[in-house]
Design a protein around this motif. Structure first.
Motif, PDB file in Angstrom:
ATOM      1  N   PRO A  88       0.808  -1.225   0.000  1.00  0.00           N
ATOM      2  CA  PRO A  88       0.000   0.000   0.000  1.00  0.00           C
ATOM      3  C   PRO A  88       0.839   1.271   0.000  1.00  0.00           C
ATOM      4  CG  PRO A  88       0.011  -0.983   2.173  1.00  0.00           C
ATOM      5  CD  PRO A  88       0.653  -1.980   1.247  1.00  0.00           C
ATOM      6  N   MET A  89       0.278   2.305  -0.588  1.00  0.00           N
ATOM      7  CA  MET A  89       0.869   3.634  -0.491  1.00  0.00           C
ATOM      8  C   MET A  89       0.528   4.183   0.892  1.00  0.00           C
ATOM      9  SD  MET A  89      -0.045   5.237  -4.255  1.00  0.00           S
ATOM     10  CE  MET A  89      -1.734   4.608  -4.330  1.00  0.00           C
ATOM     11  N   ILE A  90       1.530   4.634   1.619  1.00  0.00           N
ATOM     12  CA  ILE A  90       1.282   5.151   2.964  1.00  0.00           C
ATOM     13  C   ILE A  90       1.702   6.613   3.132  1.00  0.00           C
ATOM     14  CG2 ILE A  90       1.347   2.890   4.063  1.00  0.00           C
ATOM     15  CD1 ILE A  90       4.210   3.446   4.931  1.00  0.00           C
ATOM     16  N   ALA A  91       2.424   7.167   2.170  1.00  0.00           N
ATOM     17  CA  ALA A  91       2.757   8.596   2.238  1.00  0.00           C
ATOM     18  C   ALA A  91       1.483   9.393   1.991  1.00  0.00           C
ATOM     19  CB  ALA A  91       3.812   8.949   1.200  1.00  0.00           C
ATOM     20  N   GLY A  92       1.144  10.266   2.940  1.00  0.00           N
ATOM     21  CA  GLY A  92      -0.083  11.050   2.845  1.00  0.00           C
ATOM     22  C   GLY A  92      -1.262  10.408   3.569  1.00  0.00           C
ATOM     23  N   GLN A  93      -1.061   9.209   4.111  1.00  0.00           N
ATOM     24  CA  GLN A  93      -2.120   8.529   4.849  1.00  0.00           C
ATOM     25  C   GLN A  93      -2.297   9.183   6.228  1.00  0.00           C
ATOM     26  OE1 GLN A  93      -4.976   6.996   5.168  1.00  0.00           O
ATOM     27  NE2 GLN A  93      -4.251   5.219   3.953  1.00  0.00           N
ATOM     28  N   ASN A  94      -3.450   8.972   6.842  1.00  0.00           N
ATOM     29  CA  ASN A  94      -3.688   9.519   8.180  1.00  0.00           C
ATOM     30  C   ASN A  94      -2.702   8.927   9.189  1.00  0.00           C
ATOM     31  OD1 ASN A  94      -5.956  11.018   7.358  1.00  0.00           O
ATOM     32  ND2 ASN A  94      -7.298   9.260   7.627  1.00  0.00           N
ATOM     33  N   ALA A 138       3.960  13.109   1.747  1.00  0.00           N
ATOM     34  CA  ALA A 138       3.412  13.463   0.429  1.00  0.00           C
ATOM     35  C   ALA A 138       2.730  14.826   0.505  1.00  0.00           C
ATOM     36  CB  ALA A 138       2.420  12.402  -0.029  1.00  0.00           C
ATOM     37  N   LYS A 139       3.191  15.739  -0.294  1.00  0.00           N
ATOM     38  CA  LYS A 139       2.597  17.071  -0.334  1.00  0.00           C
ATOM     39  C   LYS A 139       1.641  17.123  -1.532  1.00  0.00           C
ATOM     40  CE  LYS A 139       5.417  18.091   2.996  1.00  0.00           C
ATOM     41  NZ  LYS A 139       4.933  18.132   4.401  1.00  0.00           N
ATOM     42  N   VAL A 140       0.376  16.818  -1.259  1.00  0.00           N
ATOM     43  CA  VAL A 140      -0.624  16.690  -2.327  1.00  0.00           C
ATOM     44  C   VAL A 140      -1.826  17.565  -2.001  1.00  0.00           C
ATOM     45  CG1 VAL A 140      -2.080  15.059  -3.604  1.00  0.00           C
ATOM     46  CG2 VAL A 140       0.111  14.307  -2.685  1.00  0.00           C
ATOM     47  N   ASP A 141      -2.366  18.222  -3.017  1.00  0.00           N
ATOM     48  CA  ASP A 141      -3.571  19.028  -2.812  1.00  0.00           C
ATOM     49  C   ASP A 141      -4.751  18.129  -2.472  1.00  0.00           C
ATOM     50  OD1 ASP A 141      -2.198  21.365  -3.404  1.00  0.00           O
ATOM     51  OD2 ASP A 141      -2.660  21.244  -5.554  1.00  0.00           O
ATOM     52  N   PRO A 142      -5.682  18.602  -1.644  1.00  0.00           N
ATOM     53  CA  PRO A 142      -6.866  17.808  -1.317  1.00  0.00           C
ATOM     54  C   PRO A 142      -7.660  17.457  -2.578  1.00  0.00           C
ATOM     55  CG  PRO A 142      -6.665  19.693   0.164  1.00  0.00           C
ATOM     56  CD  PRO A 142      -5.653  19.891  -0.927  1.00  0.00           C
ATOM     57  N   VAL A 143      -8.257  16.289  -2.579  1.00  0.00           N
ATOM     58  CA  VAL A 143      -9.039  15.842  -3.733  1.00  0.00           C
ATOM     59  C   VAL A 143     -10.443  16.436  -3.649  1.00  0.00           C
ATOM     60  CG1 VAL A 143      -7.692  13.728  -3.898  1.00  0.00           C
ATOM     61  CG2 VAL A 143      -9.790  13.742  -2.554  1.00  0.00           C
ATOM     62  N   PRO A 144     -11.236  16.369  -4.743  1.00  0.00           N
ATOM     63  CA  PRO A 144     -12.602  16.902  -4.716  1.00  0.00           C
ATOM     64  C   PRO A 144     -13.423  16.325  -3.574  1.00  0.00           C
ATOM     65  CG  PRO A 144     -11.967  16.336  -6.961  1.00  0.00           C
ATOM     66  CD  PRO A 144     -10.861  15.853  -6.074  1.00  0.00           C
ATOM     67  N   ILE A 181      -8.820   5.702   1.279  1.00  0.00           N
ATOM     68  CA  ILE A 181      -8.743   4.560   0.371  1.00  0.00           C
ATOM     69  C   ILE A 181      -8.842   4.973  -1.102  1.00  0.00           C
ATOM     70  CG2 ILE A 181      -9.522   2.848   2.043  1.00  0.00           C
ATOM     71  CD1 ILE A 181     -12.328   3.109   0.940  1.00  0.00           C
ATOM     72  N   ALA A 182      -9.188   6.223  -1.370  1.00  0.00           N
ATOM     73  CA  ALA A 182      -9.267   6.676  -2.762  1.00  0.00           C
ATOM     74  C   ALA A 182      -7.885   6.645  -3.386  1.00  0.00           C
ATOM     75  CB  ALA A 182      -9.842   8.087  -2.827  1.00  0.00           C
ATOM     76  N   GLY A 183      -7.783   5.994  -4.548  1.00  0.00           N
ATOM     77  CA  GLY A 183      -6.520   5.951  -5.280  1.00  0.00           C
ATOM     78  C   GLY A 183      -5.549   4.896  -4.795  1.00  0.00           C
ATOM     79  N   GLN A 184      -5.901   4.166  -3.737  1.00  0.00           N
ATOM     80  CA  GLN A 184      -5.021   3.105  -3.259  1.00  0.00           C
ATOM     81  C   GLN A 184      -4.952   1.996  -4.302  1.00  0.00           C
ATOM     82  OE1 GLN A 184      -2.368   1.947  -1.700  1.00  0.00           O
ATOM     83  NE2 GLN A 184      -3.165   2.618   0.307  1.00  0.00           N
ATOM     84  N   LEU A 237      -2.819   9.865  -1.649  1.00  0.00           N
ATOM     85  CA  LEU A 237      -1.799   8.886  -1.276  1.00  0.00           C
ATOM     86  C   LEU A 237      -0.718   8.813  -2.341  1.00  0.00           C
ATOM     87  CD1 LEU A 237      -4.166   6.006  -0.106  1.00  0.00           C
ATOM     88  CD2 LEU A 237      -3.077   7.756   1.315  1.00  0.00           C
ATOM     89  N   ARG A 238       0.502   8.572  -1.902  1.00  0.00           N
ATOM     90  CA  ARG A 238       1.625   8.465  -2.824  1.00  0.00           C
ATOM     91  C   ARG A 238       2.636   7.424  -2.317  1.00  0.00           C
ATOM     92  NH1 ARG A 238      -1.520  11.119  -5.174  1.00  0.00           N
ATOM     93  NH2 ARG A 238      -1.231  13.054  -6.357  1.00  0.00           N
ATOM     94  N   THR A 239       3.429   6.922  -3.258  1.00  0.00           N
ATOM     95  CA  THR A 239       4.659   6.226  -2.901  1.00  0.00           C
ATOM     96  C   THR A 239       5.793   7.185  -3.223  1.00  0.00           C
ATOM     97  OG1 THR A 239       3.780   4.018  -3.376  1.00  0.00           O
ATOM     98  CG2 THR A 239       6.168   4.265  -3.373  1.00  0.00           C
TER      99      THR A 239
END
Length: 246
Positions: A88-94, A138-144, A181-184, A237-239
């Motif tokens: 799983p991608m865990i960067a950016g996870q809670n 992970a520095k990602v903008d919030p999703v819709p 879980i979106a995008g996982q 989420l990102r790797t």
């Protein structure tokens, strides 16, 4: 005559002592413009070693996540237990969710030999530092805020009441201990969902009354459809590629 010789000899010895003392003082005195020596008696003249620097907080965290990087820091890395799937991608996870998951592996509520071996030695402070590290990696903008699903998928999502815990966009859970879980990865989601259906196996399965109650009402085909849909959503989420050699 003897008396004169004794006096002459005494004067010669006194003069020699004076010369030696003067030479000693001259050698220890600084030359004009030269700073006085600070060498203490018995010193060898070797420089005193500089004190060793104490590792900072960031260095300590890097040492702790080194065991995570070998799987979660490699894009597309696949695990083979209990079947082949991307980790799983865990960067950016809670952070709370990561901490909850690690505690569940250590306790045995999540059965996975590798993850249990990693989680068991960790203390509460270790888990908190690792969780916060990956949450902020992970520095990602919030999703819709909301996502419109196809009719067949929406029916399954409503049946499982998925949005009631994971949020309307499946990236804003109502509680920090629930995952985004979106995008996982679809294959990871599929394996994870199926694990809640498993009972009585010593090395495979997950114990969670809420998830077990929701997942057991679906077939594997339906779980796969849900996983594929969720994997295609915009994600936070990102790797993040990382190297063990720093």
């Amino acid at each position: 005559m003897r008396r004169q010789l004794q006096i002459s000899l005494a004067l010669m010895l006194a003069g020699s002592a004076f010369v030696v003392a003067a030479q000693s003082n001259a050698s220890s005195s600084p030359a004009p413009g030269q700073a006085p020596s600070t060498t203490t008696p018995g010193a060898t003249g070797a420089a005193t070693p500089a004190p060793q620097a104490t590792p900072g907080p960031q260095a300590n965290v890097q040492a702790k996540v080194a065991m995570c990087i070998g799987c979660h820091g490699i894009p597309g890395y696949q695990a083979t237990f209990p079947e082949v799937h991307k980790v799983p991608m865990i960067a950016g996870q809670n952070a709370q969710y990561i901490a909850t998951a690690l505690a569940a592996y250590a306790k045995g509520d999540r059965k996975h030999p590798t993850m249990r071996g990693i989680a068991l030695p960790l203390g509460d402070k270790d888990i908190a530092e690792i969780s916060n590290y990956y949450a902020g990696l992970a520095k990602v903008d919030p999703v819709p805020a909301t996502v419109e699903a196809p009719a067949d998928v929406k029916k399954l999502l409503d049946k499982g009441a998925c949005a009631s815990c994971h949020g309307a966009n499946f990236s804003k859970p109502i509680d920090g201990t629930y995952p985004k879980i979106a995008g996982q990865h679809a294959d990871y989601l599929y394996v994870a969902l199926k694990s809640y259906q498993i009972e009585g196996k010593p090395y495979h399965g997950r114990t969670n009354a809420v998830m077990a109650g929701q997942v057991k009402q679906f077939s594997h085909a339906e779980l796969k459809l849900l996983s594929q849909y969720l994997a295609g959503l915009p994600s936070e989420l990102r790797t993040v590629p990382q190297s063990r050699f720093r």
